[in-house]
Design an enzyme around this catalytic site. Structure first.
Site, short mmCIF file in Angstrom:
data_model
loop_
_atom_site.label_atom_id
_atom_site.label_comp_id
_atom_site.label_asym_id
_atom_site.label_seq_id
_atom_site.Cartn_x
_atom_site.Cartn_y
_atom_site.Cartn_z
N LYS A 61 -67.87 28.67 47.52
CA LYS A 61 -68.01 28.12 45.91
C LYS A 61 -66.88 28.97 45.48
CE LYS A 61 -68.98 24.64 45.55
NZ LYS A 61 -69.38 23.69 46.05
N CYS A 87 -56.97 10.37 51.76
CA CYS A 87 -55.49 9.69 50.68
C CYS A 87 -56.70 9.44 50.20
CB CYS A 87 -54.89 9.08 52.19
SG CYS A 87 -53.91 10.14 53.08
N HIS A 95 -74.52 45.02 61.94
CA HIS A 95 -73.81 44.65 63.50
C HIS A 95 -72.89 44.65 63.61
CE1 HIS A 95 -78.47 44.77 65.00
NE2 HIS A 95 -78.79 43.71 63.42
N ASN A 145 -55.64 4.76 54.20
CA ASN A 145 -56.32 6.13 54.46
C ASN A 145 -56.83 6.15 55.66
OD1 ASN A 145 -57.87 7.99 54.22
ND2 ASN A 145 -59.68 6.21 52.98
N GLY A 146 -56.88 7.23 56.58
CA GLY A 146 -57.18 7.63 57.51
C GLY A 146 -56.40 8.09 58.71
N ARG A 167 -58.99 12.51 46.30
CA ARG A 167 -58.64 12.47 47.81
C ARG A 167 -57.61 13.15 48.53
NH1 ARG A 167 -62.30 8.84 48.47
NH2 ARG A 167 -61.06 7.72 50.57
N GLU A 202 -63.31 29.05 47.92
CA GLU A 202 -62.76 27.46 48.17
C GLU A 202 -61.76 27.67 46.86
OE1 GLU A 202 -64.78 24.25 48.30
OE2 GLU A 202 -65.81 24.28 47.14
N TRP A 253 -52.94 13.28 51.34
CA TRP A 253 -53.52 14.44 52.60
C TRP A 253 -53.06 14.46 53.16
CZ3 TRP A 253 -57.03 16.10 55.69
CH2 TRP A 253 -57.72 17.96 55.63
N LYS A 266 -61.42 15.86 48.21
CA LYS A 266 -63.31 15.87 48.25
C LYS A 266 -64.23 15.08 49.35
CE LYS A 266 -66.45 15.01 44.83
NZ LYS A 266 -67.15 16.73 45.47
N GLU A 305 -74.16 28.79 50.09
CA GLU A 305 -73.05 28.18 49.23
C GLU A 305 -71.95 28.80 48.08
OE1 GLU A 305 -71.90 25.17 49.38
OE2 GLU A 305 -71.83 24.71 46.52
C1 G6P Z 1 -65.38 18.20 51.67
C2 G6P Z 1 -66.23 18.58 49.82
C3 G6P Z 1 -67.15 19.43 49.87
C4 G6P Z 1 -68.16 18.36 50.29
C5 G6P Z 1 -67.32 18.22 52.10
C6 G6P Z 1 -68.99 17.44 52.66
O1 G6P Z 1 -65.16 19.00 52.39
O2 G6P Z 1 -64.62 19.43 49.12
O3 G6P Z 1 -67.36 20.12 48.70
O4 G6P Z 1 -69.50 19.34 50.76
O5 G6P Z 1 -66.78 17.64 52.26
O6 G6P Z 1 -68.49 15.85 52.14
P1 G6P Z 1 -69.80 15.34 51.46
O7 G6P Z 1 -69.18 14.31 51.48
O8 G6P Z 1 -70.45 14.62 52.65
O9 G6P Z 1 -71.26 15.16 50.95
#
Ligand code: G6P
Length: 622
Positions: free
Chosen positions: A499, A2, A518, A112-113, A27, A502, A76, A617, A495
């Site tokens: 990408k 949030c 396997h 938030n939290g 957020r 997501e 969120w 994020k 990675e």
């Molecule tokens: C979320 C973001 C990712 C990020 C992860 C860790 O899932 O969508 O892109 O890698 O959090 O976040 P941080 O801020 O700790 O790198």
């Protein structure tokens, strides 16, 4: 998660709050709300589900709400579904319905939290006659403040500190009290919150970009502090209610950095900002051809005494750790293990004073990474944080901090922060190898020289993006994608797969190429897309063989390899070439086409690239 915002001053609050919230939508974006008050009048609360523009429409871009003091929230969902009733702000009054309109409440708040013991507190408040209209933990916090406020008649600051002592969990709270027009009270524990104050106006936000347009003068409210915010002014108090002095920090980076700047999406802009992010990060720690980590406070003696490294992170930052593991072990000869923060915090991994725990985090606020940092410190490890957001909680609590200079990253799917973290960990590996005499000065110089060329090589890959755009248009309806590679190429595949899935919502998995047979290979059927990463010479032929195993079962093959490996075209259906660099640093280059593939696939499928569903994020909940 949030995002929260607040404003008090001489202008109308609602348009400013909406504007600030629009910069915090990363957020969370399942609902949003505002509470604005006009002098001594009751606070007016408006909420809307869905993205922020629904709230903007509902309030005529904020013009429908009169008043110069207000708070806002973008949500969120954690407790309770994304509905009007559960959207913030929440009120202390025993109102029924959604808590909207002019509210006859002593306290109105956004949060938030997560309040972990909210059930127990709710029961207590129910016994005292409070009625709840939402399923949220936030409503409990707001009502608990109200309870202490009335019971002891102690004023907002003391009512909030009493509440803070009772609640467990994490929070950034912004509250308005009916008896205190023009003031906002705030508190924080483990969730981000900053306060800007300048020239008769004051702002609150979860993050700097939300208020950068209005002020550069910012206070970082500390953990377990309360702030009393009035026009142009903020006072701070500790848990005892005693006033504490907090320094005002001037933000020097540019608001432009948080705008789209002509790109269709933040993600594309941030992909293109990678050469700069990598160059800036390198220049901050490599000076006159030599690594200078004095900013981190990590001494050469401390580096010599490292017995093992444990890298702890979440999401893409964990993938950086996976890549760093190969590089650090190979160059510096130090045993490295890589752990997911959400697992690490609940395990008993042996740690001693000889362990360096490296926390990698873009936001510096990820709840699991923060908890892991605290666990590592408790167990006596030295801790180093590789963090992008200056002044974030992880940066403040770690023993040592290495800042990446990627600038603000807005798209939920990280790109430039990932690249900046990678380069920082490469430099760290070279530095440790050199200090521990595993590498000659000449070799270190050569490798640093290679790193210095990475930004320009990333730019070259970006110049060829149309090919990837074309390929993505062909594969927009693919059902399954497997990303495979060995060694460092496996870390890159992780990675690439994240990408893709997501932001495109296409099912994809990353596998160590040798492991496919396997079990997973049974999922390969006609036209299943297999993306092989082939940047490591010694493993090249082995991965090609694994790709051929897939092809003979109907798989469609895309190979990413370095310039010169033209024979790959004989084996695979589509080849992407990237410039050469030292093999240890290939992740920095190979990841770029994978980011572009994910990006263009999402665009071709008509999805919301920057704000994919169900994600946020900065994940400040467990
Ligand atoms: C979320 C973001 C990712 C990020 C992860 C860790 O899932 O969508 O892109 O890698 O959090 O976040 P941080 O801020 O700790 O790198």
């Amino acid at each position: 998660m949030c995002g929260i915002v607040g404003y008090t001053g001489r202008r109308q609050a609602a348009p400013i709050l909406l504007d600030s919230l629009s910069r915090l939508e990363y957020r969370g974006y399942d609902s949003a709300g505002l509470a604005v008050r006009n002098g001594a009048a009751l606070a007016e609360v408006v909420k809307a589900t869905g993205k922020l523009y629904h709230l903007a429409d509902k309030t005529d871009q904020g013009r429908a709400l009169a008043g110069c003091c207000g708070i806002g929230h973008t949500r969120w969902a954690t407790h309770g579904d994304p509905s009007i009733v559960n959207a913030h702000p929440h009120v202390s009054g025993n109102c029924s319905g959604s808590g909207s309109g002019a509210v006859e409440s002593d306290v109105v708040g956004v949060h938030n939290g997560i309040i972990e013991n909210y059930t127990e507190l709710k029961e207590k408040l129910l016994r005292h006659g409070y009625v709840f209209y939402s399923d949220t933990d936030t409503e409990v916090a707001v009502k608990l403040v109200d309870y202490y406020y009335k019971k002891y008649k102690i004023g907002p600051v003391d009512a909030i500190t009493r509440t803070m002592v009772r609640i467990r969990g994490s929070y950034a709270l912004a509250l308005m009290f009916k008896d205190y027009p023009d003031e906002i009270f705030a508190a924080r524990k483990d969730s981000p919150l900053i306060i800007g104050a300048e020239d008769g106006e004051a702002y609150l936000a979860s993050d700097v970009p939300a208020i950068l347009k209005y002020t550069r003068q910012v206070y970082y409210i500390d953990n377990l502090q309360v702030a009393r915010v009035s026009p142009g002014k903020a006072l701070f108090y500790d848990l005892n209610g005693d006033e504490v002095e907090m320094p005002l920090t001037e933000i020097t980076w540019d608001a432009e950095a948080a705008e789209k700047g002509g790109f269709e999406h933040f993600m594309l802009k941030e992909i293109h900002e990678q050469p700069g992010a990598v160059r800036d990060t390198l220049n901050s720690i490599v000076k006159d051809g030599w690594v200078d980590l004095s900013q981190t406070g990590l001494t050469e003696d401390a580096i010599r005494s490292i017995e093992q490294i444990v890298i702890v992170a979440c999401g893409s930052a964990w993938h950086v750790g996976m890549a760093a593991q190969y590089v650090m072990e190979d160059l510096a000869g130090i045993p490295v293990r890589v752990e997911l923060a959400s697992e690490f915090r609940y395990r008993s991994i042996p740690i001693s004073g000889g362990t360096l725990v490296i926390i990698i985090s873009q936001s510096g606020e990820t709840a699991d990474s923060l908890a892991a940092l605290r666990v590592a410190k408790e167990r006596g490890a030295q801790t180093l944080a590789i963090v992008n957001v200056i002044g974030s909680t992880i940066a403040r609590e770690a023993d040592h901090v290495l800042y990446t200079l990627a600038g603000p990253e807005i798209a939920v799917a990280t790109t430039k922060a990932y690249s900046a973290q990678l380069i920082a960990s490469d430099v760290l590996a070279i530095h440790m190898a050199r200090i521990r005499e595993k590498m000659t000065a000449e070799e270190a110089e050569r490798l640093l020289g290679e790193l210095a060329l990475i930004p320009e090589k990333i730019s070259r890959i970006l110049e060829e993006k149309e090919r990837l755009q074309w390929f993505s248009s062909k594969m927009a309806n693919t059902r399954d994608i497997f990303f495979i590679g060995r060694g460092l190429d496996y870390a890159i595949s992780l990675e690439g797969s994240l990408k893709m899935k997501e932001i495109s919502y296409i099912h994809s998995e990353a596998y160590a190429a040798g492991e496919l047979k396997h079990g997973t290979i049974s999922l390969v059927e006609n036209n299943t897309l297999i993306i092989g990463v082939l940047t490591q010479k010694a493993l090249y032929e082995k991965t090609v063989s694994n790709m051929m195993e897939c092809k003979s079962r109907g798989g469609y093959l895309l190979g990413i390899t370095t310039n010169g490996n033209f024979d790959l075209e004989d084996s695979v259906n589509f080849t992407v070439y990237i410039p050469k660099t030292d093999e240890h640093f290939m992740a920095s280059l190979a990841v770029v086409p994978l980011q572009l593939l994910g990006y263009y696939t999402s665009v071709n499928r008509g999805l919301d690239v920057d704000k994919p569903r169900n994600l946020a994020k900065s994940v400040t909940v467990e």
